[in-house]
Design an enzyme around this catalytic site. Structure first.
Site, short mmCIF file in Angstrom:
data_model
loop_
_atom_site.label_atom_id
_atom_site.label_comp_id
_atom_site.label_asym_id
_atom_site.label_seq_id
_atom_site.Cartn_x
_atom_site.Cartn_y
_atom_site.Cartn_z
N SER A 52 -19.06 13.27 5.52
CA SER A 52 -18.05 12.47 6.19
C SER A 52 -18.70 11.50 7.18
CB SER A 52 -17.02 13.39 6.85
OG SER A 52 -15.94 12.67 7.38
N ASP A 60 -10.44 10.53 -2.30
CA ASP A 60 -10.74 11.05 -0.96
C ASP A 60 -9.73 10.50 0.05
OD1 ASP A 60 -11.85 11.55 1.63
OD2 ASP A 60 -13.85 11.65 0.76
N HIS A 119 -11.77 15.63 0.36
CA HIS A 119 -12.77 15.15 1.32
C HIS A 119 -13.77 16.26 1.57
CE1 HIS A 119 -14.47 12.80 4.52
NE2 HIS A 119 -14.29 13.77 5.40
#
Length: 515
Positions: A222, A452, A481
């Site tokens: 991320s 995502d 995600h």
């Protein structure tokens, strides 16, 4: 809280590296930052157990896995390396196959500001037999976790809230966000300018040197993909193997990250609404995507007139139209059956509350409500805010945000007023440094899911374009995600493991498919 719920809560926090050599061995221009770091690069490390007491579950698990922990001292301000310092906490599971040892694999779980001390446990399992060839290191970034954390001590967990259904709600948000910014300034004091990803990248290089490594490998998740990208630009030639999972477009770091999430979030919502409509007999949310969406918008409109009450007595939560959309945002982290069912149950509960009927949230939902809307989430929300506001500029004009909200509301009535809302960065001093520009190529494996909901697939594609020496590993058809070692897709995990084991990127971009 279950693992999927922990991941959803972490996502509400929002969630932001080609050869390495010791600085003294490189020409001065090859490394970012001033001279005078020798005492940091060559500091002795005292390794010890990780558990800080019987209630420290992560530390106990690390100890049971054979990990050891230590602290690394870094300058607060790299422009003044002789000045104040901050102590960073890190953990390490050492390589056991020393004959075939590859090196150190440094982890960052994004956030921004997510503690990563316990993450070697997850990555060690995901690496399978290759784990024995790496020292796997988790680091709590500066001012987070065990690394001198700064807690703004907010009464709410996170600053991310919706502007609601009209101008009055927006004005309340302006007042709230101004107050949250002032509280953070008071808590952080003169440390506020030194919370950026560029400063954390400098910390990574001190950690690299203190561990005695010429080069490190890196696995970022991320917002951690942005940290890895920044490191590769600031310290070229100091990364061995780099995996960037659920990648951030570096041009959308800092305050721009939240609005950039709209395409992925809307797609994840549409797919979830289709899933819920197919189970109308169970959840009663509507027979089509349109009916499910309309029902949720009615619930938010009802919350604007009378806050939704969840629970009873002193433990009750009251959600108005600024808070109710956050429940949807938090629930759209992944697409597993348990995650989708949990969100459907929560949406049904909100609809019951909107109808004026008493509802009792389950323990998992109570934990999520506390994390998002109570002081329990303040440490995580504070860390995210400190880093985001230091990573890029934000408009200081409230009317700018109102125009953006009104522009997006027509097409995105649920998430437009949430993602385009004003935040504390509007009342923050401008960043000390300009955002990092990606001008150097770096070899990396970029991993991205087409659906995502946090870092849209387009961000991974964009990063791949900025780093032409990289390869893009796409997971087709997943609203997820965080993929490697998390989602359980064998194609993704095997491709990442082959790269980390052999050091050779795939000859071309690859696509995996959700089963």
């Amino acid at each position: 809280m279950t693992a999927p719920r922990r991941r959803r809560a972490a996502a509400a926090t929002l969630a932001l590296t080609a050869c390495l050599t010791v600085a003294a061995a490189l020409p001065a221009q090859a490394a970012d930052g001033p001279q005078g770091l020798d005492r940091y690069h060559h500091q002795p490390l005292a390794w010890h157990g990780c558990a800080q007491g019987p209630q420290d579950a992560d530390g106990t698990a690390l100890d049971q896995a054979g990990a050891r922990c230590t602290e690394v001292t870094v300058p607060v301000d790299y422009g003044d390396p002789g000045g104040r310092t901050v102590t960073l906490a890190l953990s390490r599971i050492k390589a056991t196959d020393t004959r075939h040892r590859i090196g150190t694999l440094l982890l960052n779980d994004g956030g921004p500001g997510s503690p990563t001390l316990a993450s070697p446990l997850r990555v060690h399992a995901a690496l399978k037999e290759t784990a024995a060839r790496y020292d796997i290191v988790g680091l709590d970034p500066r001012f987070t976790g065990r690394s001198a954390p700064i807690d703004c001590r907010w009464s709410v967990g996170f600053s991310l809230q919706s502007s609601g259904t009209g101008r009055a709600g927006f004005e309340r948000q302006v007042a709230l966000q101004r107050d949250l910014a002032a509280t953070c300034r008071s808590a952080a004091g003169d440390l506020l300018p030194y919370t950026s990803t560029r400063d954390t990248a400098r910390d990574l290089d001190v950690v690299r040197a203190a561990l005695g490594e010429r080069r490190i490998s890196y696995l970022g998740l991320s917002y951690g993909t942005y940290l890895g990208t920044v490191y590769s630009q600031m310290f070229p030639g100091r990364v061995d193997r780099m995996v960037l999972d659920s990648a951030v477009d570096p041009r959308h770091a800092g305050p721009a990250l939240i609005p950039s999430q709209l395409p992925g979030l809307e797609k994840a919502f549409d797919d979830w609404a289709d899933w819920a409509a197919a189970r109308n007999g169970t959840y009663g949310l509507g027979r089509t995507r349109a009916e499910v969406t309309a029902g949720i918008l009615r619930t938010v409109e009802a919350a604007a007139k009378r806050p939704l009450v969840l629970g009873s007595g002193a433990d009750a939560f009251s959600l108005d139209d600024s808070l109710a959309p956050m429940m949807l945002f938090a629930g759209l982290q992944g697409d597993s059956e348990p995650e989708r069912a949990s969100l459907a149950g929560q949406v049904a509960m909100l609809a019951e509350a909107a109808a004026g009927r008493p509802v009792t949230p389950d323990a998992g939902t109570v934990g999520l409500l506390q994390f998002l809307f109570g002081p329990q989430g303040s440490p995580a929300g504070s860390a995210m805010q400190l880093i985001a506001c230091a990573d890029g500029p934000a408009s200081h004009d409230p009317e700018h945000y109102w125009r953006e909200i009104e522009r997006s509301r027509a097409g995105h009535p649920l998430f437009g007023p949430l993602l385009d809302n004003i935040g504390p960065c509007a009342f923050w001093a401008r960043p000390r440094e300009a955002p990092t520009q990606v001008r150097r190529d770096a070899r990396a494996l970029i991993v991205a899911a087409t659906g995502d909901p946090r870092t849209p697939y387009g961000g991974g594609v964009a990063l791949h374009g900025l780093l032409p020496g990289s390869r893009l590993l796409t997971l087709q058809g997943a609203n997820q995600h965080g993929l490697y070692g998390i989602y359980g897709n064998a194609c993704v995990d095997d491709t990442v493991n082959a790269y980390l084991a052999g050091g050779r990127l795939p000859s071309e971009d690859r696509t995996c498919v959700k089963p």
